[in-house]
Design an enzyme around this catalytic site. Structure first.
Site, short mmCIF file in Angstrom:
data_model
loop_
_atom_site.label_atom_id
_atom_site.label_comp_id
_atom_site.label_asym_id
_atom_site.label_seq_id
_atom_site.Cartn_x
_atom_site.Cartn_y
_atom_site.Cartn_z
N CYS A 42 1.21 -1.59 0.22
CA CYS A 42 0.24 0.42 -0.11
C CYS A 42 0.58 1.05 -0.06
O CYS A 42 0.88 1.97 -0.60
CB CYS A 42 -1.31 0.15 1.01
SG CYS A 42 -1.91 1.64 0.70
N CYS A 47 -1.89 2.19 -3.03
CA CYS A 47 -2.68 2.70 -3.08
C CYS A 47 -2.20 4.40 -2.59
O CYS A 47 -2.86 4.89 -3.34
CB CYS A 47 -3.32 2.47 -1.37
SG CYS A 47 -3.28 1.18 -1.01
N LYS A 50 -0.42 5.45 -6.28
CA LYS A 50 -1.12 5.39 -7.31
C LYS A 50 -2.39 6.81 -7.04
O LYS A 50 -2.39 7.40 -7.77
CB LYS A 50 -2.11 3.85 -6.47
CG LYS A 50 -2.99 4.21 -8.27
CD LYS A 50 -4.17 3.00 -7.54
CE LYS A 50 -4.65 3.63 -6.38
NZ LYS A 50 -6.20 2.71 -5.95
N TYR A 176 -9.26 -3.69 -10.59
CA TYR A 176 -9.84 -2.14 -11.01
C TYR A 176 -8.12 -1.47 -10.80
O TYR A 176 -7.49 -0.51 -10.97
CB TYR A 176 -10.62 -1.77 -8.95
CG TYR A 176 -9.31 -2.11 -8.66
CD1 TYR A 176 -8.29 -1.42 -6.84
CD2 TYR A 176 -8.54 -3.15 -7.57
CE1 TYR A 176 -6.59 -1.01 -6.68
CE2 TYR A 176 -8.31 -3.53 -5.92
CZ TYR A 176 -7.02 -2.92 -5.90
OH TYR A 176 -6.26 -3.62 -4.87
N GLU A 180 -7.99 1.64 -12.76
CA GLU A 180 -6.98 2.52 -12.46
C GLU A 180 -5.47 3.36 -12.97
O GLU A 180 -5.78 4.76 -13.63
CB GLU A 180 -7.29 2.51 -11.15
CG GLU A 180 -7.70 2.19 -9.84
CD GLU A 180 -7.68 2.02 -9.00
OE1 GLU A 180 -8.81 2.31 -7.88
OE2 GLU A 180 -6.54 1.59 -8.06
N HIS A 448 -26.96 21.35 0.79
CA HIS A 448 -27.17 21.67 -0.43
C HIS A 448 -26.01 22.80 -0.29
O HIS A 448 -25.91 23.96 0.16
CB HIS A 448 -28.41 22.49 -0.38
CG HIS A 448 -29.05 22.84 -2.01
ND1 HIS A 448 -28.83 21.56 -2.78
CD2 HIS A 448 -29.04 23.85 -2.22
CE1 HIS A 448 -29.24 22.28 -3.72
NE2 HIS A 448 -29.80 23.73 -3.60
N GLU A 453 -25.86 14.87 -1.59
CA GLU A 453 -27.46 15.23 -0.90
C GLU A 453 -28.36 14.30 -1.94
O GLU A 453 -29.64 14.37 -1.53
CB GLU A 453 -28.00 16.70 -1.24
CG GLU A 453 -28.03 17.19 -2.22
CD GLU A 453 -28.57 18.52 -2.13
OE1 GLU A 453 -29.49 18.56 -1.58
OE2 GLU A 453 -27.89 19.31 -3.16
#
Ligand code: FAD
Length: 459
Positions: A42, A47, A50, A176, A180, A448, A453
């Site tokens: 990682c 991770c 990346k 993935y 990615e 908002h 939302e």
């Protein structure tokens, strides 16, 4: 019998680091062995570097978007060498930080490759040490299919160290990691061709999400070659020549070829047989692959040898950093903290840092339908242009989806494609994990104006 350590951990990656520090916090005498930079996949080659590349890949589109807001941005250019060096520097800083954390926690770090000599003895670079309990957290590594010319291909390990930015990168793998890097390299300005065996990428994700990401990536200029496999690679004067078979048979020329078709647990040469630790078959699909093996564990991450445990990618359960950390901490709490507990592998949220980004938690629509039956599942879906893009002219879309159990009103799954999907789904995952109903979502007031939302206003 007395041992040198209460716990010996093999592998200082996500799982090993978390488990060793947690065990030491309970007063256990702990050592950890690492054969490479401390931090694991990682931090060093996964991770973190990346995600830094992902951030960089977003700038060109932002420079363009800025024009819609009246900004005049000059010509932009990526200094590849600076960029790669900056990432490497940050990775090394983080590795040192993890060494400091180990030191602070009182965990002894042994540098070198560890192998099991017997059920209580580990050898690290010729030095033998004994331990009451052993944790195997050696992770996994990328593997290449057994095809001609694979020596010319790179994996995700090497992509962080390319000397030059590829002009044209060809990628195989529709998971993935391949997806990615296709987005990253496209965003950074390379021509990208992603060759996939079937029609669509990201098997296992919700079908609407898969379609939305693939369309979005196509809009961003990633070229998909579908229903096609690579048969081999050769080095020719123009670059790397990929021979293809399937729907597309025209050979492809690229200057870099990234293979992202699978990862294998790091169990070879570990001495598992010396310690009586069993392995179990785990399957990898695709041409050129044989069956892989992972360490077999029960829900307490205990192997066939009761005092030896394994966590993280080496057990091939859910191969994500927070899962490796969670398994490692649950092990340490159970074995050293007087708090026996199981780490839950249910409702684990995850993101795909493609462009557009996607994130998900819980069941896909297909999973819910097959588990509960068609009549028991209701889905809510919204797709809209995010406010930010009302001035940019870009055709970006955000898509959100809820999968709901009709009988209990429980939200079984939440899925999103669009900017900030990872950040947004993390919060939604708390609600899903707690068993929130659609009514609970509806009773929540939105913030908002945000994209998030929409998750509480879907009808
Ligand atoms: P690792 O982190 O791999 O650590 C194992 C360590 O053991 C390594 O440091 C290795 O050098 C060491 N080791 C191996 N054998 C020995 C030995 N015999 N002796 C001593 N040391 C040894 N996960 C996410 O959650 N989010 C992401 O965005 C994400 N992106 C990723 C991107 C890429 C390109 C890749 C490859 C992975 C990504 N992952 C991501 C997955 C994540 O990195 C892994 O799930 C996680 O690192 C697993 O942790 P681990 O402790 O099991 O193993």
């Amino acid at each position: 019998m007395t041992y040198d350590y209460d716990l010996f951990v093999i592998g200082a990656g996500s799982g090993g680091l978390a488990a060793s520090k947690r065990a030491a916090s309970y007063g256990a005498k702990v050592a950890i062995a690492e054969e490479d930079l401390v931090g694991g996949t990682c931090v060093i080659r996964g991770c973190i570097p990346k995600k830094l590349m992902v951030y960089s890949s977003h700038f060109p589109a932002l420079f363009q978007d800025a024009a819609g807001y009246g900004w005049k941005v000059g010509e932009a250019e990526l200094d590849w060498e600076y960029f790669i060096t900056a990432i490497d520097k940050e990775v090394r800083r983080l590795s040192q930080l993890h060494i400091n954390f180990l030191d602070k926690a009182g965990v002894q770090l042994l540098s070198g490759r560890a192998t099991l000599v017997d059920a209580h003895t580990v050898e690290v670079d010729g030095r033998k040490v004994t331990a009451d309990k052993i944790l195997i957290a050696v992770g996994g590594r990328p593997i290449k299919p057994n095809l001609p010319g694979m020596e010319y291909a790179i994996t995700s390990n090497e992509i962080f160290h390319l000397k030059e930015q590829p002009k044209h990168i060809a990628i195989i793998g529709s998971g993935y990691i391949g997806t990615e890097f296709a987005s990253i390299m496209r965003g950074l300005g390379s021509e990208v061709t992603q060759i996939i065996r079937k029609d669509s990428i990201l098997k296992g994700f919700d079908d609407d999400i898969r379609t939305e990401i693939q369309e979005g990536m196509t809009n961003h200029g990633v070229r998909f070659i579908k229903n096609t496999v690579v048969k081999g690679v050769e080095c020719v004067s123009e670059g790397l020549k990929l021979t293809l078979s399937g729907e597309h048979i025209e050979p492809l020329i690229a200057d870099v070829f990234l293979v992202a078709t699978g990862r294998s647990p790091n169990i070879e040469g570990l001495g598992l047989e010396n310690a009586g630790v069993d392995i179990a078959a785990t399957s990898l699909e695709g041409p050129g692959y044989s069956t892989m093996n992972a360490i077999a564990v029960n829900e307490y991450s205990q192997t066939s040898q009761p005092h030896i445990f394994a966590v993280g990618d080496v057990t091939d359960r859910i191969n994500l950093t927070p899962v490796a950390i969670g398994e490692g901490r649950a092990f340490a709490d159970s074995e050293f903290g007087n708090h026996r507990r199981v780490f839950s592998h249910e409702d684990v949220p995850t993101a795909v840092f493609s462009t557009p980004e996607a994130a998900t938690v819980g069941l896909t629509e297909a999973q819910a339908r097959s588990q509960l039956g068609d009549d028991a599942v209701k889905t809510y879906r919204t797709r809209f242009r995010p406010l930010f893009h009302s001035l940019t002219g870009a055709s970006e879309k955000t898509m959100m989806k809820l999968v709901v159990d009709v009988n209990t009103d429980k939200v079984l799954g939440a899925h999103m494609v669009g900017e900030g999907a990872g950040e947004i789904i993390q919060g939604v995952a708390i609600a899903v994990k707690m068993g929130a109903t659609k009514k609970d979502f509806d009773a929540t007031v939105g913030i908002h104006p945000t994209a998030a939302e929409e998750f509480v206003t879907m009808r």
